[in-house]
Design a protein around this motif. Structure first.
Motif, PDB file in Angstrom:
ATOM      1  N   ARG A   1     -30.995   6.136  -6.628  1.00  0.00           N
ATOM      2  CA  ARG A   1     -30.301   6.737  -7.776  1.00  0.00           C
ATOM      3  C   ARG A   1     -30.287   5.778  -8.960  1.00  0.00           C
ATOM      4  O   ARG A   1     -30.489   6.191 -10.112  1.00  0.00           O
ATOM      5  CB  ARG A   1     -28.883   7.129  -7.376  1.00  0.00           C
ATOM      6  N   PHE A   2     -30.045   4.513  -8.702  1.00  0.00           N
ATOM      7  CA  PHE A   2     -30.049   3.516  -9.780  1.00  0.00           C
ATOM      8  C   PHE A   2     -31.414   3.470 -10.465  1.00  0.00           C
ATOM      9  O   PHE A   2     -31.513   3.499 -11.698  1.00  0.00           O
ATOM     10  CB  PHE A   2     -29.705   2.133  -9.229  1.00  0.00           C
ATOM     11  N   PHE A   3     -32.467   3.392  -9.665  1.00  0.00           N
ATOM     12  CA  PHE A   3     -33.818   3.302 -10.222  1.00  0.00           C
ATOM     13  C   PHE A   3     -34.130   4.504 -11.109  1.00  0.00           C
ATOM     14  O   PHE A   3     -34.585   4.355 -12.250  1.00  0.00           O
ATOM     15  CB  PHE A   3     -34.840   3.191  -9.090  1.00  0.00           C
ATOM     16  N   HIS A   4     -33.864   5.687 -10.600  1.00  0.00           N
ATOM     17  CA  HIS A   4     -34.188   6.885 -11.371  1.00  0.00           C
ATOM     18  C   HIS A   4     -33.304   7.022 -12.607  1.00  0.00           C
ATOM     19  O   HIS A   4     -33.761   7.516 -13.649  1.00  0.00           O
ATOM     20  CB  HIS A   4     -34.099   8.129 -10.487  1.00  0.00           C
ATOM     21  N   GLN A   5     -32.055   6.586 -12.519  1.00  0.00           N
ATOM     22  CA  GLN A   5     -31.195   6.655 -13.697  1.00  0.00           C
ATOM     23  C   GLN A   5     -31.691   5.715 -14.790  1.00  0.00           C
ATOM     24  O   GLN A   5     -31.651   6.059 -15.987  1.00  0.00           O
ATOM     25  CB  GLN A   5     -29.751   6.306 -13.336  1.00  0.00           C
ATOM     26  N   GLN A   6     -32.166   4.543 -14.395  1.00  0.00           N
ATOM     27  CA  GLN A   6     -32.695   3.588 -15.374  1.00  0.00           C
ATOM     28  C   GLN A   6     -33.864   4.193 -16.148  1.00  0.00           C
ATOM     29  O   GLN A   6     -33.917   4.098 -17.381  1.00  0.00           O
ATOM     30  CB  GLN A   6     -33.151   2.313 -14.657  1.00  0.00           C
TER      31      GLN A   6
ATOM     32  N   LEU B   1     -38.859   8.442   6.384  1.00  0.00           N
ATOM     33  CA  LEU B   1     -39.982   9.378   6.379  1.00  0.00           C
ATOM     34  C   LEU B   1     -39.559  10.761   5.892  1.00  0.00           C
ATOM     35  O   LEU B   1     -40.324  11.444   5.204  1.00  0.00           O
ATOM     36  CB  LEU B   1     -40.585   9.472   7.781  1.00  0.00           C
ATOM     37  N   SER B   2     -38.333  11.160   6.224  1.00  0.00           N
ATOM     38  CA  SER B   2     -37.858  12.479   5.804  1.00  0.00           C
ATOM     39  C   SER B   2     -37.639  12.565   4.303  1.00  0.00           C
ATOM     40  O   SER B   2     -37.560  13.665   3.746  1.00  0.00           O
ATOM     41  CB  SER B   2     -36.552  12.827   6.530  1.00  0.00           C
ATOM     42  N   LEU B   3     -37.524  11.409   3.631  1.00  0.00           N
ATOM     43  CA  LEU B   3     -37.269  11.376   2.191  1.00  0.00           C
ATOM     44  C   LEU B   3     -38.523  11.111   1.368  1.00  0.00           C
ATOM     45  O   LEU B   3     -38.457  11.015   0.142  1.00  0.00           O
ATOM     46  CB  LEU B   3     -36.206  10.325   1.872  1.00  0.00           C
ATOM     47  N   LEU B   4     -39.653  10.987   2.030  1.00  0.00           N
ATOM     48  CA  LEU B   4     -40.912  10.786   1.313  1.00  0.00           C
ATOM     49  C   LEU B   4     -41.535  12.145   1.026  1.00  0.00           C
ATOM     50  O   LEU B   4     -42.589  12.509   1.549  1.00  0.00           O
ATOM     51  CB  LEU B   4     -41.850   9.881   2.124  1.00  0.00           C
ATOM     52  N   LYS B   5     -40.841  12.905   0.188  1.00  0.00           N
ATOM     53  CA  LYS B   5     -41.211  14.268  -0.145  1.00  0.00           C
ATOM     54  C   LYS B   5     -41.156  14.468  -1.657  1.00  0.00           C
ATOM     55  O   LYS B   5     -40.404  13.782  -2.365  1.00  0.00           O
ATOM     56  CB  LYS B   5     -40.277  15.266   0.536  1.00  0.00           C
ATOM     57  N   LYS B   6     -41.906  15.438  -2.125  1.00  0.00           N
ATOM     58  CA  LYS B   6     -41.857  15.804  -3.537  1.00  0.00           C
ATOM     59  C   LYS B   6     -40.552  16.543  -3.839  1.00  0.00           C
ATOM     60  O   LYS B   6     -39.979  17.205  -2.974  1.00  0.00           O
ATOM     61  CB  LYS B   6     -43.027  16.716  -3.900  1.00  0.00           C
ATOM     62  N   GLY B   7     -40.129  16.433  -5.093  1.00  0.00           N
ATOM     63  CA  GLY B   7     -39.061  17.287  -5.588  1.00  0.00           C
ATOM     64  C   GLY B   7     -37.657  16.868  -5.251  1.00  0.00           C
ATOM     65  O   GLY B   7     -36.711  17.637  -5.473  1.00  0.00           O
ATOM     66  N   ILE B   8     -37.449  15.654  -4.738  1.00  0.00           N
ATOM     67  CA  ILE B   8     -36.080  15.189  -4.484  1.00  0.00           C
ATOM     68  C   ILE B   8     -35.470  14.733  -5.799  1.00  0.00           C
ATOM     69  O   ILE B   8     -36.050  13.915  -6.517  1.00  0.00           O
ATOM     70  CB  ILE B   8     -36.064  14.047  -3.449  1.00  0.00           C
ATOM     71  N   ASN B   9     -34.308  15.247  -6.119  1.00  0.00           N
ATOM     72  CA  ASN B   9     -33.611  14.902  -7.368  1.00  0.00           C
ATOM     73  C   ASN B   9     -32.613  13.784  -7.098  1.00  0.00           C
ATOM     74  O   ASN B   9     -31.603  13.995  -6.432  1.00  0.00           O
ATOM     75  CB  ASN B   9     -32.916  16.127  -7.951  1.00  0.00           C
ATOM     76  N   TRP B  10     -32.899  12.605  -7.618  1.00  0.00           N
ATOM     77  CA  TRP B  10     -32.056  11.442  -7.371  1.00  0.00           C
ATOM     78  C   TRP B  10     -30.958  11.282  -8.419  1.00  0.00           C
ATOM     79  O   TRP B  10     -30.024  10.529  -8.211  1.00  0.00           O
ATOM     80  CB  TRP B  10     -32.915  10.172  -7.288  1.00  0.00           C
ATOM     81  N   VAL B  11     -31.101  11.924  -9.556  1.00  0.00           N
ATOM     82  CA  VAL B  11     -30.059  11.844 -10.604  1.00  0.00           C
ATOM     83  C   VAL B  11     -29.761  13.257 -11.101  1.00  0.00           C
ATOM     84  O   VAL B  11     -30.557  14.183 -10.934  1.00  0.00           O
ATOM     85  CB  VAL B  11     -30.481  10.944 -11.770  1.00  0.00           C
TER      86      VAL B  11
END
Length: 302
Positions: free
Chosen positions: A141-146, A292-302
Motif C-alpha cells: 500500500r505504501f509503494f502504490h500510494q507513493q 503466490l495468491s497475490l501475484l495477480k492482475k487487478g489488485i487495488n492496493w490504494v
C-alpha cells in the motif's frame, strides 16, 4: 521545446543522485562505474553496486545512444524511420534479504528525426514496479500510494491507466502470474492539449526522483528483521521468476540486444543467484502460498 541534450543531461543528474543515496543507504558498498561507447553511436555510464550490507547486486545505468534501427526493431516499434536517438536511466536492485523487495525503475526518451523542418517522432516512456519475495500488505500500500501521489500531481488519469498497463506488462504468461505487485508502466507518452513536452519531461524526472524516498523506506522497514534459511531459499526461487520475465518478455532487454547495446549493461538486471525447483508447491496456509495468491492482475492496493 526541450532538446534531447537537455533530456539526457537531466537523466545523468538523476543517476548521480540515486547512486549517492543508495550508497548512503547501504553503508558499505560503493558503485563501480564503467563508461562505454556503443558501436554505431553514443554510449553510457554503467554503475554496479555489489556485496553490500543490504544490496547484493544492483545497477543504476545511464545511456544516450543513436544510430540506425535494425529492421526487426523498426517492425517492433511500428516506425518507418531508421535514424534514432534514445536516452534513459534504468535501475534494478537485488537485496540480500528475503524480506526486502526487488525494485525496478526506468525513465527514458526516444526520438526519430524526420525531414528537415518537421517535428521528430518522439515520446517518453518508463515506470517503476516492485517485486517482493514475500508480499507485505502495508508495504504494498505504501509503494502504490507513493507512485499514485506522483501521478496525481500531473493527471487524475495517470495512476489507474499506468497501473493497469503495468499489470499487463509485468506478467509472466507461461506462469500465469505477475512478476510482483506491479506499479506503473507507460510508453509513447506524447504532448497533448493538457500536457506539453516540458510537463511530460517533468513527470519523468519527478518519477525518477521518487525512487529514493520510496525504496529507502521499504529497505529500512525490513532490513533488520531476522529470516530463516528456508525464506532465503524462497527468495532464490522468486528470483528465478524475475529472470524468466527479463529474458523472455522484457522489451528493454530486446531493444538493447537488437540495437547492439552493451551486453553487461543490458543483463545487469539479472540476480546473482537464482534457483529453479522442479514442480514446487507451496505448503497450504504458508506465507509462500499467500504471496503466490497475490501475484495477480487487478489488485487495488490504494
Amino acid at each position: 521545446m526541450i532538446s534531447k541534450e537537455q533530456i539526457a543531461a537531466g537523466y545523468r543528474e538523476i543517476q548521480d543522485e540515486i547512486c549517492a543515496a543508495l550508497e548512503a543507504t547501504d553503508g558499505q558498498a560503493k558503485f563501480e562505474e564503467e563508461v562505454w561507447e556503443r558501436d554505431g553511436g553514443g554510449g553510457g555510464r554503467t554503475r554496479i553496486i555489489q556485496n553490500g550490507n543490504i544490496f547484493e547486486k544492483g545497477g543504476v545505468n545511464f545511456s544516450a545512444v543513436h544510430g540506425k534501427l535494425p529492421h526487426t526493431m523498426k517492425k517492433a516499434l511500428n516506425v518507418e524511420q531508421e535514424d534514432f536517438f534514445a536516452t534513459g536511466v534504468s535501475i534494478v536492485i537485488h537485496p540480500n534479504h528475503p524480506l526486502v523487495p526487488i525494485i525496478h525503475m526506468n525513465i527514458r526518451y526516444f526520438e526519430m528525426p524526420t525531414n528537415t523542418g518537421e517535428t521528430p517522432v518522439h515520446w517518453f516512456g518508463g515506470g517503476i514496479d516492485l517485486t517482493p519475495h514475500y508480499v507485505v500488505d502495508e508495504d504494498a500500500r505504501f509503494f502504490h500510494q507513493q507512485i499514485k501521489d506522483v501521478c496525481d500531481h500531473f493527471s487524475d488519469e495517470f495512476y489507474h491507466r499506468f497501473k493497469t498497463w503495468a499489470d499487463d506488462y509485468f506478467f509472466i504468461k507461461h506462469r500465469d502470474e505477475t512478476r510482483g505487485i506491479g506499479g506503473i508502466f507507460y510508453d509513447r507518452l506524447t504532448a497533448n492539449e493538457e500536457m506539453n513536452w516540458e510537463m511530460i519531461f517533468e513527470f519523468s524526472k519527478v518519477l525518477g526522483r521518487s525512487f529514493i524516498p520510496t525504496y529507502t523506506e521499504l529497505v529500512n522497514r525490513n532490513r533488520y528483521k531476522e529470516f530463516t534459511p528456508e525464506q532465503q531459499q524462497w527468495q532464490y526461487q522468486r528470483r528465478s521468476r524475475y529472470t524468466e520475465f527479463n529474458l523472455v518478455y522484457d522489451a528493454g532487454t530486446r531493444f538493447g540486444l537488437e540495437t547492439n547495446g552493451r551486453i553487461e549493461s543490458i543483463l545487469m538486471s539479472l540476480p546473482p543467484t537464482a534457483k529453479w525447483v522442479y514442480d514446487y508447491h507451496a505448503q497450504p496456509g504458508s506465507e509462500e502460498e499467500r504471496t503466490l495468491s497475490l501475484l495477480k492482475k487487478g489488485i487495488n492496493w490504494v
